[in-house]
Design a protein around this motif. Structure first.
Motif, PDB file in Angstrom:
ATOM      1  N   ILE A  92      32.277  20.153  35.249  1.00  0.00           N
ATOM      2  CA  ILE A  92      32.665  18.859  34.453  1.00  0.00           C
ATOM      3  C   ILE A  92      33.415  18.548  33.642  1.00  0.00           C
ATOM      4  O   ILE A  92      33.682  17.307  33.169  1.00  0.00           O
ATOM      5  CB  ILE A  92      30.788  18.109  34.359  1.00  0.00           C
ATOM      6  N   SER A  93      34.085  19.628  32.570  1.00  0.00           N
ATOM      7  CA  SER A  93      34.817  19.610  31.375  1.00  0.00           C
ATOM      8  C   SER A  93      36.112  19.536  31.447  1.00  0.00           C
ATOM      9  O   SER A  93      36.823  20.485  31.969  1.00  0.00           O
ATOM     10  CB  SER A  93      33.906  20.443  30.538  1.00  0.00           C
ATOM     11  N   PRO A  94      36.908  19.173  31.417  1.00  0.00           N
ATOM     12  CA  PRO A  94      38.195  18.642  31.609  1.00  0.00           C
ATOM     13  C   PRO A  94      39.006  19.514  30.396  1.00  0.00           C
ATOM     14  O   PRO A  94      39.987  20.100  31.094  1.00  0.00           O
ATOM     15  CB  PRO A  94      39.080  17.562  30.934  1.00  0.00           C
ATOM     16  N   ALA A  95      38.181  20.043  29.201  1.00  0.00           N
ATOM     17  CA  ALA A  95      38.940  21.276  28.491  1.00  0.00           C
ATOM     18  C   ALA A  95      38.948  22.877  28.896  1.00  0.00           C
ATOM     19  O   ALA A  95      39.210  23.312  29.184  1.00  0.00           O
ATOM     20  CB  ALA A  95      38.409  21.038  27.280  1.00  0.00           C
ATOM     21  N   ALA A  96      37.455  22.699  29.722  1.00  0.00           N
ATOM     22  CA  ALA A  96      37.125  23.833  30.665  1.00  0.00           C
ATOM     23  C   ALA A  96      37.691  23.912  31.479  1.00  0.00           C
ATOM     24  O   ALA A  96      39.020  25.196  31.761  1.00  0.00           O
ATOM     25  CB  ALA A  96      35.851  23.867  30.394  1.00  0.00           C
ATOM     26  N   VAL A  97      38.596  22.738  32.588  1.00  0.00           N
ATOM     27  CA  VAL A  97      38.942  23.235  33.725  1.00  0.00           C
ATOM     28  C   VAL A  97      40.353  23.747  33.563  1.00  0.00           C
ATOM     29  O   VAL A  97      41.428  24.319  34.094  1.00  0.00           O
ATOM     30  CB  VAL A  97      39.075  22.326  34.284  1.00  0.00           C
ATOM     31  N   ALA A  98      41.169  23.302  31.869  1.00  0.00           N
ATOM     32  CA  ALA A  98      42.665  23.190  31.696  1.00  0.00           C
ATOM     33  C   ALA A  98      42.701  24.777  31.176  1.00  0.00           C
ATOM     34  O   ALA A  98      43.619  24.889  31.629  1.00  0.00           O
ATOM     35  CB  ALA A  98      42.632  22.333  30.495  1.00  0.00           C
ATOM     36  N   ARG A  99      41.218  25.288  30.743  1.00  0.00           N
ATOM     37  CA  ARG A  99      41.447  26.673  29.621  1.00  0.00           C
ATOM     38  C   ARG A  99      41.253  27.712  31.587  1.00  0.00           C
ATOM     39  O   ARG A  99      41.816  28.563  31.255  1.00  0.00           O
ATOM     40  CB  ARG A  99      40.408  26.765  29.118  1.00  0.00           C
ATOM     41  N   ALA A 100      40.391  26.917  32.342  1.00  0.00           N
ATOM     42  CA  ALA A 100      40.562  27.870  33.335  1.00  0.00           C
ATOM     43  C   ALA A 100      42.260  28.126  34.585  1.00  0.00           C
ATOM     44  O   ALA A 100      41.944  29.271  34.753  1.00  0.00           O
ATOM     45  CB  ALA A 100      39.378  27.034  34.322  1.00  0.00           C
ATOM     46  N   GLY A 101      42.689  26.735  34.546  1.00  0.00           N
ATOM     47  CA  GLY A 101      43.862  26.941  35.063  1.00  0.00           C
ATOM     48  C   GLY A 101      44.852  28.388  34.221  1.00  0.00           C
ATOM     49  O   GLY A 101      45.166  28.713  34.909  1.00  0.00           O
ATOM     50  N   ASN A 102      44.926  27.959  32.413  1.00  0.00           N
ATOM     51  CA  ASN A 102      45.458  29.048  32.084  1.00  0.00           C
ATOM     52  C   ASN A 102      45.041  30.235  32.332  1.00  0.00           C
ATOM     53  O   ASN A 102      46.453  31.537  32.606  1.00  0.00           O
ATOM     54  CB  ASN A 102      45.901  28.330  30.061  1.00  0.00           C
ATOM     55  N   ARG A 103      44.213  30.605  32.448  1.00  0.00           N
ATOM     56  CA  ARG A 103      43.293  31.974  32.657  1.00  0.00           C
ATOM     57  C   ARG A 103      43.598  32.622  33.806  1.00  0.00           C
ATOM     58  O   ARG A 103      43.774  33.450  34.056  1.00  0.00           O
ATOM     59  CB  ARG A 103      41.525  31.924  32.104  1.00  0.00           C
ATOM     60  N   CYS A 104      43.883  32.018  35.402  1.00  0.00           N
ATOM     61  CA  CYS A 104      43.481  31.982  36.491  1.00  0.00           C
ATOM     62  C   CYS A 104      44.989  30.810  36.892  1.00  0.00           C
ATOM     63  O   CYS A 104      44.221  30.624  37.522  1.00  0.00           O
ATOM     64  CB  CYS A 104      42.484  32.134  36.966  1.00  0.00           C
ATOM     65  N   PRO A 105      45.904  31.212  36.968  1.00  0.00           N
ATOM     66  CA  PRO A 105      47.257  30.306  37.230  1.00  0.00           C
ATOM     67  C   PRO A 105      47.039  30.672  38.459  1.00  0.00           C
ATOM     68  O   PRO A 105      47.552  29.692  40.013  1.00  0.00           O
ATOM     69  CB  PRO A 105      48.500  30.865  36.881  1.00  0.00           C
ATOM     70  N   GLN A 106      46.617  31.686  39.383  1.00  0.00           N
ATOM     71  CA  GLN A 106      46.640  31.947  40.988  1.00  0.00           C
ATOM     72  C   GLN A 106      45.084  31.021  41.944  1.00  0.00           C
ATOM     73  O   GLN A 106      45.550  30.882  42.683  1.00  0.00           O
ATOM     74  CB  GLN A 106      46.429  33.472  41.431  1.00  0.00           C
ATOM     75  N   ALA A 107      44.411  30.547  41.008  1.00  0.00           N
ATOM     76  CA  ALA A 107      43.462  29.365  41.520  1.00  0.00           C
ATOM     77  C   ALA A 107      44.246  28.313  41.735  1.00  0.00           C
ATOM     78  O   ALA A 107      44.176  27.676  40.806  1.00  0.00           O
ATOM     79  CB  ALA A 107      42.386  29.766  40.952  1.00  0.00           C
ATOM     80  N   SER A 108      42.517  27.213  41.600  1.00  0.00           N
ATOM     81  CA  SER A 108      43.316  25.736  41.854  1.00  0.00           C
ATOM     82  C   SER A 108      41.426  24.526  41.237  1.00  0.00           C
ATOM     83  O   SER A 108      40.189  25.986  41.777  1.00  0.00           O
ATOM     84  CB  SER A 108      43.381  25.170  43.132  1.00  0.00           C
ATOM     85  N   PHE A 109      42.032  24.330  40.411  1.00  0.00           N
ATOM     86  CA  PHE A 109      40.819  24.386  39.689  1.00  0.00           C
ATOM     87  C   PHE A 109      40.159  22.612  39.682  1.00  0.00           C
ATOM     88  O   PHE A 109      41.231  21.428  39.620  1.00  0.00           O
ATOM     89  CB  PHE A 109      40.881  24.381  38.097  1.00  0.00           C
ATOM     90  N   GLU A 110      38.891  21.865  39.494  1.00  0.00           N
ATOM     91  CA  GLU A 110      38.994  20.412  39.569  1.00  0.00           C
ATOM     92  C   GLU A 110      38.086  20.092  38.460  1.00  0.00           C
ATOM     93  O   GLU A 110      37.586  21.026  38.268  1.00  0.00           O
ATOM     94  CB  GLU A 110      38.535  19.845  40.354  1.00  0.00           C
ATOM     95  N   VAL A 111      38.076  18.745  38.024  1.00  0.00           N
ATOM     96  CA  VAL A 111      36.840  18.154  37.094  1.00  0.00           C
ATOM     97  C   VAL A 111      36.023  17.850  37.999  1.00  0.00           C
ATOM     98  O   VAL A 111      36.659  16.448  38.393  1.00  0.00           O
ATOM     99  CB  VAL A 111      37.769  17.550  36.034  1.00  0.00           C
ATOM    100  N   ALA A 112      34.933  18.026  38.286  1.00  0.00           N
ATOM    101  CA  ALA A 112      33.385  16.620  38.998  1.00  0.00           C
ATOM    102  C   ALA A 112      32.627  17.217  38.285  1.00  0.00           C
ATOM    103  O   ALA A 112      31.711  18.133  37.639  1.00  0.00           O
ATOM    104  CB  ALA A 112      33.853  16.834  40.282  1.00  0.00           C
ATOM    105  N   ALA A 113      31.652  16.235  38.632  1.00  0.00           N
ATOM    106  CA  ALA A 113      30.213  16.734  38.080  1.00  0.00           C
ATOM    107  C   ALA A 113      29.222  16.570  39.202  1.00  0.00           C
ATOM    108  O   ALA A 113      30.122  17.038  40.768  1.00  0.00           O
ATOM    109  CB  ALA A 113      29.683  15.014  37.612  1.00  0.00           C
ATOM    110  N   LEU A 114      28.374  18.163  38.946  1.00  0.00           N
ATOM    111  CA  LEU A 114      28.160  18.721  40.089  1.00  0.00           C
ATOM    112  C   LEU A 114      27.717  17.364  40.792  1.00  0.00           C
ATOM    113  O   LEU A 114      28.135  18.055  42.298  1.00  0.00           O
ATOM    114  CB  LEU A 114      26.651  18.880  39.308  1.00  0.00           C
ATOM    115  N   GLU A 115      27.226  16.254  40.719  1.00  0.00           N
ATOM    116  CA  GLU A 115      26.881  15.621  42.057  1.00  0.00           C
ATOM    117  C   GLU A 115      28.382  15.529  42.690  1.00  0.00           C
ATOM    118  O   GLU A 115      28.432  14.631  43.715  1.00  0.00           O
ATOM    119  CB  GLU A 115      25.818  14.121  41.380  1.00  0.00           C
TER     120      GLU A 115
END
Length: 200
Positions: A92-115
């Motif tokens: 749900i967090s854009p900041a978290a997703v941005a950090r995840a992308g930096n940490r794991c550039p070989q994966a893909s990440f999206e921002v969305a609420a659980l629902e």
């Protein structure tokens, strides 16, 4: 303890107050104004990651596609990458997703609420979906579980035990089984897996 750490701990506690089972994610997003607000780099969480990986690999040594539901900053993604050909994370967090992308550039990440997480990945199926320490922030857990089950043959869930007590009935239906608890000192996580009939 360092006064800055004390203040950060108090602020995190304030942000989490009233966030369980409410489906309101504003405070959770605010938590990510701090890096690693959940102490994922701690020995406790690293132990949980290792034990989760062991449980998953007891089901299959490797998975083609994995959806990490509630990926945060990608700390657990690092271990999931090792057993998947394609890892996709949602948080749900854009900041978290941005950090995840930096940490794991070989994966893909999206921002969305659980629902809404599956609406941004239309018609895609996954060999495994994980939901670790995340479902107790949603309002309608059973609805989310049903949506996740429609996209996979195997769904893995872990919950911090004091919160799991309030939602255990959601993991008692057809196809669910409880796995061994993960333990680190006084902390316990309950773990469950749901498998489609052809996987049982």
């Amino acid at each position: 303890m360092n006064p800055v750490n004390v203040l950060a701990k108090l602020w995190k506690r304030l942000m989490l107050r009233g966030s369980e089972f409410g489906g309101s994610y504003g405070k959770l997003r605010l938590l990510y104004s701090l890096e690693d607000p959940w102490d994922m780099a701690s020995p406790r969480e690293q132990h949980r990651f290792a034990q989760t990986l062991a449980q998953l690999q007891s089901m299959a040594p490797r998975f083609g596609s994995v959806l990490e539901f509630g990926c945060g900053e990608g700390h657990q993604s690092l271990s999931l990458i090792g057993i998947s050909d394609r890892l996709h994370g949602v948080d749900i967090s854009p900041a978290a997703v941005a950090r995840a992308g930096n940490r794991c550039p070989q994966a893909s990440f999206e921002v969305a609420a659980l629902e809404d997480a599956l609406t941004i990945i239309p018609d895609q199926r996954f060999d495994l979906i994980t939901a670790c320490e995340v479902l107790y922030y949603a309002m309608d857990i059973d609805d989310i579980l049903g949506k996740l089950q429609s996209r996979t043959d195997r769904l893995y869930v872990s919950n911090y035990k004091p919160r799991s007590d309030k939602m255990r009935a959601s993991f008692a239906g057809d196809g669910w089984r409880r796995l061994e608890d993960i333990r680190f000192e006084d902390t316990v996580w309950e773990c469950f897996v749901w498998e489609a009939p052809e996987r049982r």
